[in-house]
Design an enzyme around this catalytic site. Structure first.
Site, PDB file in Angstrom:
ATOM      1  N   ARG A  52      -9.582   3.711   5.641  1.00  0.00           N
ATOM      2  CA  ARG A  52      -9.302   3.472   7.063  1.00  0.00           C
ATOM      3  C   ARG A  52      -8.534   4.634   7.685  1.00  0.00           C
ATOM      4  O   ARG A  52      -8.640   4.873   8.881  1.00  0.00           O
ATOM      5  CB  ARG A  52      -8.589   2.134   7.252  1.00  0.00           C
ATOM      6  CG  ARG A  52      -9.523   0.941   7.000  1.00  0.00           C
ATOM      7  CD  ARG A  52      -8.810  -0.390   7.136  1.00  0.00           C
ATOM      8  NE  ARG A  52      -7.739  -0.559   6.182  1.00  0.00           N
ATOM      9  CZ  ARG A  52      -7.862  -1.095   4.970  1.00  0.00           C
ATOM     10  NH1 ARG A  52      -9.040  -1.533   4.573  1.00  0.00           N
ATOM     11  NH2 ARG A  52      -6.836  -1.206   4.172  1.00  0.00           N
ATOM     12  N   GLU A  54       0.091  -1.650  -9.171  1.00  0.00           N
ATOM     13  CA  GLU A  54       0.778  -2.804  -9.753  1.00  0.00           C
ATOM     14  C   GLU A  54       0.257  -3.070 -11.164  1.00  0.00           C
ATOM     15  O   GLU A  54       1.016  -3.341 -12.081  1.00  0.00           O
ATOM     16  CB  GLU A  54       0.578  -4.024  -8.865  1.00  0.00           C
ATOM     17  CG  GLU A  54       1.389  -5.220  -9.306  1.00  0.00           C
ATOM     18  CD  GLU A  54       1.271  -6.377  -8.344  1.00  0.00           C
ATOM     19  OE1 GLU A  54       1.766  -7.455  -8.685  1.00  0.00           O
ATOM     20  OE2 GLU A  54       0.684  -6.216  -7.256  1.00  0.00           O
TER      21      GLU A  54
END
Length: 184
Positions: free
Chosen positions: A68, A105
């Site tokens: 994006r 993560e």
């Protein structure tokens, strides 16, 4: 830009960001910017804000982060009369690249840049839609520095402050500003 205009623009942009619960997985509230992109007034206002930041910080190139960030950064580069350089996921750019791995993560990822698109004379404004945990931004800042270019700043549409991305990238900013249009 005056404060009233800034607040009005911020409210316009915020009104064009749609919350999508449980996407891409349960418990996540996704911030969808496609309504903002579909509104030429809102998209133009955001582009103008980013162009102003490029001018204020003396940028000579604009870097957009996949994916994006490409959509936001490319019109900024055109309107500001600056070059656009994409930072992509590993394996997506042809030819010689510089890569930078970073921690997620669960696991790792890598981004790449064409080193020849930046030089020691460049001051780079990094543009993306969201600053979340800061992993992609941090890796991108390292890549930019490895090309010899300077970081003029990082500009994002939204900062998810509760994820502490700002703290993560602060060392990589090395004093360059981080500016978020909207902080959530």
């Amino acid at each position: 830009m005056n404060t009233a205009t800034s607040e009005a623009t911020r409210e316009l942009l915020l009104s064009r960001i749609r919350d999508v619960p449980d996407y891409p997985k349960p418990g996540v509230l996704f911030k969808d910017i496609t309504p903002l992109l579909a509104d030429p007034v809102a998209f133009g206002a955001l582009t103008d804000l980013f162009v102003e930041l490029c001018a204020r910080h003396g940028a000579t190139k604009v870097v957009g982060l996949e994916a994006r960030g490409f959509i936001l950064a490319a019109p900024v580069a055109v309107r500001a009369g600056l070059g656009f350089v994409p930072v992509r996921k590993a394996g997506k750019l042809p030819g010689a690249t510089l890569g930078q791995a970073y921690e997620l993560e669960y696991g790792t990822a890598e981004v790449e840049i064409h080193a020849e698109d930046l030089s020691a004379d460049d001051r780079v404004m990094v543009i993306d839609d969201v600053l979340a945990t800061g992993g992609t931004a941090q890796a991108s800042l390292e890549l930019i520095r490895r090309t010899g270019a300077q970081v003029a700043g990082v500009s994002v549409l939204m900062e998810l402050g509760f994820l502490s991305g700002r703290e993560r990238i602060r060392p990589a900013l090395a004093g360059a500003p981080l500016e978020a249009v909207i902080t959530l």
